[in-house]
Design an enzyme around this catalytic site. Structure first.
Site, PDB file in Angstrom:
ATOM      1  N   ASP A 133       0.846  -1.192   0.000  1.00 41.64           N
ATOM      2  CA  ASP A 133       0.000   0.000   0.000  1.00 41.64           C
ATOM      3  C   ASP A 133       0.878   1.236   0.000  1.00 41.64           C
ATOM      4  O   ASP A 133       1.731   1.406   0.871  1.00 41.64           O
ATOM      5  CB  ASP A 133      -0.930  -0.012   1.218  1.00 41.64           C
ATOM      6  CG  ASP A 133      -2.072   1.004   1.066  1.00 41.64           C
ATOM      7  OD1 ASP A 133      -2.416   1.351  -0.086  1.00 41.64           O
ATOM      8  OD2 ASP A 133      -2.608   1.446   2.105  1.00 41.64           O
ATOM      9  N   HIS A 140      -3.714  13.741   1.635  1.00 42.57           N
ATOM     10  CA  HIS A 140      -3.930  12.774   2.714  1.00 42.57           C
ATOM     11  C   HIS A 140      -2.734  12.741   3.672  1.00 42.57           C
ATOM     12  O   HIS A 140      -2.899  12.782   4.892  1.00 42.57           O
ATOM     13  CB  HIS A 140      -4.184  11.387   2.123  1.00 42.57           C
ATOM     14  CG  HIS A 140      -4.260  10.287   3.147  1.00 42.57           C
ATOM     15  ND1 HIS A 140      -5.311  10.184   4.041  1.00 42.57           N
ATOM     16  CD2 HIS A 140      -3.417   9.257   3.436  1.00 42.57           C
ATOM     17  CE1 HIS A 140      -5.108   9.127   4.831  1.00 42.57           C
ATOM     18  NE2 HIS A 140      -3.971   8.550   4.483  1.00 42.57           N
ATOM     19  N   GLU A 206     -10.572   3.540   4.025  1.00 41.10           N
ATOM     20  CA  GLU A 206      -9.719   4.386   3.199  1.00 41.10           C
ATOM     21  C   GLU A 206     -10.136   4.195   1.755  1.00 41.10           C
ATOM     22  O   GLU A 206     -10.136   3.073   1.251  1.00 41.10           O
ATOM     23  CB  GLU A 206      -8.227   4.034   3.388  1.00 41.10           C
ATOM     24  CG  GLU A 206      -7.695   4.481   4.737  1.00 41.10           C
ATOM     25  CD  GLU A 206      -6.169   4.365   4.856  1.00 41.10           C
ATOM     26  OE1 GLU A 206      -5.563   3.588   4.107  1.00 41.10           O
ATOM     27  OE2 GLU A 206      -5.605   5.075   5.715  1.00 41.10           O
ATOM     28  N   GLU A 208      -9.464   4.058  -1.844  1.00 42.17           N
ATOM     29  CA  GLU A 208      -8.259   3.883  -2.665  1.00 42.17           C
ATOM     30  C   GLU A 208      -8.620   3.195  -3.976  1.00 42.17           C
ATOM     31  O   GLU A 208      -9.686   2.595  -4.119  1.00 42.17           O
ATOM     32  CB  GLU A 208      -7.226   3.005  -1.927  1.00 42.17           C
ATOM     33  CG  GLU A 208      -6.812   3.529  -0.564  1.00 42.17           C
ATOM     34  CD  GLU A 208      -5.535   2.894  -0.015  1.00 42.17           C
ATOM     35  OE1 GLU A 208      -4.773   2.300  -0.816  1.00 42.17           O
ATOM     36  OE2 GLU A 208      -5.316   3.001   1.198  1.00 42.17           O
ATOM     37  N   ASP A 240      -9.123   0.166   2.147  1.00 44.03           N
ATOM     38  CA  ASP A 240      -8.061  -0.274   3.052  1.00 44.03           C
ATOM     39  C   ASP A 240      -8.507   0.037   4.482  1.00 44.03           C
ATOM     40  O   ASP A 240      -8.112   1.030   5.079  1.00 44.03           O
ATOM     41  CB  ASP A 240      -6.765   0.464   2.694  1.00 44.03           C
ATOM     42  CG  ASP A 240      -5.609   0.061   3.591  1.00 44.03           C
ATOM     43  OD1 ASP A 240      -5.605  -1.072   4.074  1.00 44.03           O
ATOM     44  OD2 ASP A 240      -4.707   0.894   3.797  1.00 44.03           O
ATOM     45  N   ARG A 244      -7.725   3.255  13.545  1.00 43.32           N
ATOM     46  CA  ARG A 244      -6.856   4.408  13.805  1.00 43.32           C
ATOM     47  C   ARG A 244      -6.235   4.418  15.199  1.00 43.32           C
ATOM     48  O   ARG A 244      -5.112   4.906  15.385  1.00 43.32           O
ATOM     49  CB  ARG A 244      -7.644   5.709  13.599  1.00 43.32           C
ATOM     50  CG  ARG A 244      -8.230   5.886  12.231  1.00 43.32           C
ATOM     51  CD  ARG A 244      -7.164   5.843  11.153  1.00 43.32           C
ATOM     52  NE  ARG A 244      -7.752   6.016   9.827  1.00 43.32           N
ATOM     53  CZ  ARG A 244      -7.076   5.861   8.698  1.00 43.32           C
ATOM     54  NH1 ARG A 244      -5.796   5.524   8.740  1.00 43.32           N
ATOM     55  NH2 ARG A 244      -7.668   6.018   7.543  1.00 43.32           N
ATOM     56  N   GLN A 247      -3.485   1.949  15.077  1.00 41.93           N
ATOM     57  CA  GLN A 247      -2.450   2.500  14.194  1.00 41.93           C
ATOM     58  C   GLN A 247      -1.596   3.551  14.896  1.00 41.93           C
ATOM     59  O   GLN A 247      -0.371   3.531  14.832  1.00 41.93           O
ATOM     60  CB  GLN A 247      -3.122   3.121  12.952  1.00 41.93           C
ATOM     61  CG  GLN A 247      -2.152   3.693  11.920  1.00 41.93           C
ATOM     62  CD  GLN A 247      -2.885   4.304  10.718  1.00 41.93           C
ATOM     63  OE1 GLN A 247      -4.106   4.261  10.640  1.00 41.93           O
ATOM     64  NE2 GLN A 247      -2.129   4.866   9.786  1.00 41.93           N
ATOM     65  N   LYS A 260      -4.105  -2.558  10.115  1.00 45.29           N
ATOM     66  CA  LYS A 260      -4.548  -2.681   8.724  1.00 45.29           C
ATOM     67  C   LYS A 260      -4.561  -4.113   8.202  1.00 45.29           C
ATOM     68  O   LYS A 260      -5.048  -4.366   7.103  1.00 45.29           O
ATOM     69  CB  LYS A 260      -3.662  -1.822   7.813  1.00 45.29           C
ATOM     70  CG  LYS A 260      -3.952  -0.329   7.967  1.00 45.29           C
ATOM     71  CD  LYS A 260      -2.927   0.512   7.280  1.00 45.29           C
ATOM     72  CE  LYS A 260      -3.163   1.989   7.497  1.00 45.29           C
ATOM     73  NZ  LYS A 260      -4.130   2.587   6.554  1.00 45.29           N
ATOM     74  N   THR A 264      -8.685  -6.017   3.748  1.00 43.99           N
ATOM     75  CA  THR A 264      -8.584  -5.043   2.664  1.00 43.99           C
ATOM     76  C   THR A 264      -9.553  -5.521   1.598  1.00 43.99           C
ATOM     77  O   THR A 264      -9.420  -6.647   1.115  1.00 43.99           O
ATOM     78  CB  THR A 264      -7.152  -4.996   2.086  1.00 43.99           C
ATOM     79  OG1 THR A 264      -6.227  -4.790   3.163  1.00 43.99           O
ATOM     80  CG2 THR A 264      -7.004  -3.889   1.068  1.00 43.99           C
ATOM     81  N   GLU A 370      -9.927  11.928   8.341  1.00 38.75           N
ATOM     82  CA  GLU A 370      -9.816  13.296   7.843  1.00 38.75           C
ATOM     83  C   GLU A 370     -11.167  14.017   7.854  1.00 38.75           C
ATOM     84  O   GLU A 370     -11.240  15.182   8.211  1.00 38.75           O
ATOM     85  CB  GLU A 370      -9.258  13.279   6.418  1.00 38.75           C
ATOM     86  CG  GLU A 370      -7.851  12.739   6.328  1.00 38.75           C
ATOM     87  CD  GLU A 370      -7.486  12.356   4.907  1.00 38.75           C
ATOM     88  OE1 GLU A 370      -7.720  11.193   4.522  1.00 38.75           O
ATOM     89  OE2 GLU A 370      -6.987  13.231   4.172  1.00 38.75           O
TER      90      GLU A 370
END
Ligand code: MN
Length: 424
Positions: A133, A140, A206, A208, A240, A244, A247, A260, A264, A370
């Protein structure tokens, strides 16, 4: 006529806003209740054209005397290389043309060769030997850096010089529709002295895209950037999933791990790079100029509109993000060249995520992290409820397409519903 020609029409009816006109022809794997065998197909309008049936009927022969579309994945087809991908796509396009009677007028064959998409179950299209990834959206990376570190040092010094990435977990790549279990893990809030173990309280998505490696390279033999494009088969949408809170605690110094590795999700239809050629555009200007092994010219980005929506259990979905792949700072060619420059070998089926694709506007942010600024500004959904992060039974749907004058080349969607964590 080239399979991308906008004048082409199929005898299969295709709505104007369909993602799957004859100019697309994405490859996928499917099964049906009437025939459990996995087989390859292409999407056309609301139908799936069964390529294994065409092969059996000798209407499609990619490799003389050999069948490649009745396997468990597309890898056997993809590993034949770019020339055969093009030849197969051209042959399929020809068979679907409104003015070609071969398949159009053979009622018995048509009955066997077409399956309504709604009656099929889509499978993982490829076997994924490796998953990487990237982190290629400047917006971002700046947003995450501002939240996890500080706004002044949001972009680390290396970011503008190389496409940052981490080696992800290939075993947990799943196809759209697969439920996603909320992970348990270790977290430590900023007000806590010691870490605790339990379900992630900050589960996120996420938005992507990902490209799929179609031709590998030998160990020790980097792929020069000028040849990178010929190593890419196609693209999918990707979610993905990210925890958080796990993470933030674990990611220094080696990057994300448990936050993560639990899931996925990818969309089931692989849109070929050939079908995406008409939608190439210039990417963002790169300043400073990259080192020479990353230097490219011409239109390296793709104008693909992307959207994410969130649907609480039993409720309609609310669109929460609208962005575009063209915002991506580092191109696919740069990602692939950088990945192999050390001599690292790529293999057919390797999945390469773009990184979360955020744009410059508040509605173009590709993650809840975000959109809600790490949970400090909840977003409102159409049913009146609010979200900072994902709740159990929430479903996330990502969709995307490239728009031509009279048709769309689309990806369909990738969706996944959150399932409550296992008891600890
Ligand atoms: Mn990611």
């Amino acid at each position: 006529m080239h399979p991308n020609d906008p004048r082409l029409n199929s005898f299969i009816p295709v709505e104007r806003d369909s993602h799957f006109p004859i100019q697309n022809l994405p490859f996928g794997m499917f099964t049906t209740p009437a025939n459990y065998a996995p087989r390859a197909g292409v999407a056309i309008g609301s139908q799936i054209l069964d390529l294994a049936v065409l092969e059996q009927a000798k209407l499609l022969e990619v490799v003389p005397g050999e069948r490649v579309f009745n396997r468990a994945t597309l890898n056997a087809f993809i590993e034949r290389g770019p020339e055969l991908w093009s030849r197969a796509r051209a042959a399929i396009s020809d068979l679907l043309r409104h003015d070609n009677p071969r398949l159009r007028d053979d009622a018995a064959l048509r009955a066997r060769a077409f399956v309504p998409a709604i009656a099929a179950r889509m499978l993982m299209p490829i076997s994924v030997p490796g998953y990487t990834d990237f982190y290629s959206s400047k917006e971002h990376a700046t947003n995450v850096g501002s939240m996890f570190r500080d706004a002044k040092h949001a972009l680390l010094p290396n970011w503008l010089h190389l496409p940052i990435a981490y080696n992800g977990r290939a075993s947990s790549v799943v196809v759209s529709g697969t439920p996603v279990l909320r992970p348990n893990g270790q977290t430590r809030g900023s007000d806590q002295r010691a870490p605790v173990f339990g379900p992630s309280a900050k589960l996120d998505f996420e938005l992507e895209t990902a490209f799929i490696v179609g031709a590998g390279n030998e160990l020790g033999e980097p792929v020069p950037i000028g040849r990178a494009a010929s190593h890419v088969f196609g693209m999918v949408l990707m979610n993905d999933w990210s925890a958080r809170d796990i993470q933030q605690w674990e990611y220094i110094p080696l990057g994300p791990f448990n936050s993560k590795s639990f899931a996925t999700s990818i969309s089931p239809w692989i849109v070929t790079m050939e079908a995406l050629q008409p939608f190439r555009v210039a990417g963002p200007p790169q300043d400073p100029s990259p080192l020479s092994y990353l230097e490219t010219s011409g239109a390296q980005a793709y104008d693909i509109r992307l959207e994410a929506s969130l649907a609480p259990a039993g409720k309609p979905a609310t669109t929460i993000c609208r962005t575009n792949l063209r915002y991506l700072y580092w191109s696919i060619a740069q990602q692939l060249a950088h990945h192999t420059v050390s001599g690292c070998n790529l293999r057919v089926g390797d999945l390469m995520g773009s990184g979360t694709i955020s744009g410059p506007t508040p509605d173009s942010l590709g993650s809840l992290l975000e959109l809600t600024w790490n949970g400090s500004r909840p977003i409102k959904l159409d049913d009146g409820s609010e979200r900072c992060f994902l709740e159990d039974d929430d479903e996330v749907i990502i969709t995307g397409y490239a728009q031509a004058k009279d048709h769309r080349v689309g990806f369909g969607e990738v969706r996944g519903r959150v399932v409550a964590a296992r008891a600890v």
